[in-house]
Design a protein around this motif. Structure first.
Motif, mmCIF file in Angstrom:
data_model
loop_
_atom_site.group_PDB
_atom_site.id
_atom_site.type_symbol
_atom_site.label_atom_id
_atom_site.label_comp_id
_atom_site.label_asym_id
_atom_site.label_seq_id
_atom_site.Cartn_x
_atom_site.Cartn_y
_atom_site.Cartn_z
ATOM 1 N N VAL A 2 -7.580 3.289 37.760
ATOM 2 C CA VAL A 2 -7.263 3.560 39.160
ATOM 3 C C VAL A 2 -6.155 4.609 39.197
ATOM 4 O O VAL A 2 -5.100 4.425 38.593
ATOM 5 C CB VAL A 2 -6.801 2.273 39.872
ATOM 6 N N THR A 3 -6.405 5.700 39.873
ATOM 7 C CA THR A 3 -5.399 6.750 39.987
ATOM 8 C C THR A 3 -4.291 6.297 40.921
ATOM 9 O O THR A 3 -4.542 5.672 41.941
ATOM 10 C CB THR A 3 -6.035 8.038 40.527
ATOM 11 N N ALA A 5 0.033 -0.388 33.305
ATOM 12 C CA ALA A 5 0.558 0.472 34.366
ATOM 13 C C ALA A 5 1.543 1.463 33.763
ATOM 14 O O ALA A 5 2.107 1.222 32.705
ATOM 15 C CB ALA A 5 1.250 -0.379 35.421
ATOM 16 N N PRO A 6 1.774 2.574 34.439
ATOM 17 C CA PRO A 6 2.733 3.536 33.916
ATOM 18 C C PRO A 6 4.109 2.911 33.807
ATOM 19 O O PRO A 6 4.470 2.119 34.655
ATOM 20 C CB PRO A 6 2.741 4.646 34.950
ATOM 21 N N PRO A 7 4.831 3.257 32.827
ATOM 22 C CA PRO A 7 4.572 4.118 31.675
ATOM 23 C C PRO A 7 4.109 3.357 30.444
ATOM 24 O O PRO A 7 4.653 3.529 29.360
ATOM 25 C CB PRO A 7 5.921 4.767 31.428
ATOM 26 N N GLY A 8 3.159 2.464 30.580
ATOM 27 C CA GLY A 8 2.629 1.722 29.450
ATOM 28 C C GLY A 8 3.004 0.256 29.481
ATOM 29 O O GLY A 8 2.751 -0.461 28.532
ATOM 30 N N ARG A 66 4.545 11.576 40.488
ATOM 31 C CA ARG A 66 3.619 12.145 39.499
ATOM 32 C C ARG A 66 2.348 11.312 39.436
ATOM 33 O O ARG A 66 2.389 10.093 39.570
ATOM 34 C CB ARG A 66 4.295 12.170 38.126
ATOM 35 N N ARG A 67 1.217 11.988 39.202
ATOM 36 C CA ARG A 67 -0.061 11.290 39.070
ATOM 37 C C ARG A 67 -0.069 10.465 37.799
ATOM 38 O O ARG A 67 0.333 10.934 36.737
ATOM 39 C CB ARG A 67 -1.230 12.269 39.038
ATOM 40 N N ARG A 68 -0.519 9.237 37.932
ATOM 41 C CA ARG A 68 -0.632 8.311 36.816
ATOM 42 C C ARG A 68 -1.915 7.516 36.989
ATOM 43 O O ARG A 68 -2.620 7.649 37.977
ATOM 44 C CB ARG A 68 0.566 7.350 36.774
ATOM 45 N N ASP A 69 -2.206 6.667 36.031
ATOM 46 C CA ASP A 69 -3.345 5.761 36.112
ATOM 47 C C ASP A 69 -2.903 4.341 35.802
ATOM 48 O O ASP A 69 -2.040 4.129 34.955
ATOM 49 C CB ASP A 69 -4.436 6.146 35.098
#
Length: 67
Positions: A8-9, A33-36, A16-19
């Motif tokens: 899911v974007t 989830a970002p950042p891992g 910033r764009r993440r997934d």
């Protein structure tokens, strides 16, 4: 994306764009989830996450109607 994996974007707090990635490992659902950061959820926890997401989107929609 492999079978049993969904992406899911989204954006992080800095815009910033993440997934966010969801996948199944054995009988558990894993959410990355970002950042891992990762959370492993059992079946009941997945239901709670779903309810929380549903409640959040309803609250967001209610906020838009009030403004």
């Amino acid at each position: 994306m492999s079978r049993g994996e969904w992406s899911v974007t989204c954006r992080d707090l800095a815009g910033r764009r993440r997934d966010v990635t969801v996948f199944v490992s054995n009988d558990k659902v894993v959410l990355v989830a970002p950042p891992g950061e990762a959370a492993v959820l059992g079946p009941l926890d997945v239901g709670r996450l779903r309810a929380a997401l549903r409640d959040a989107i309803v609250a967001t929609a209610d906020d838009k109607v009030e403004t």
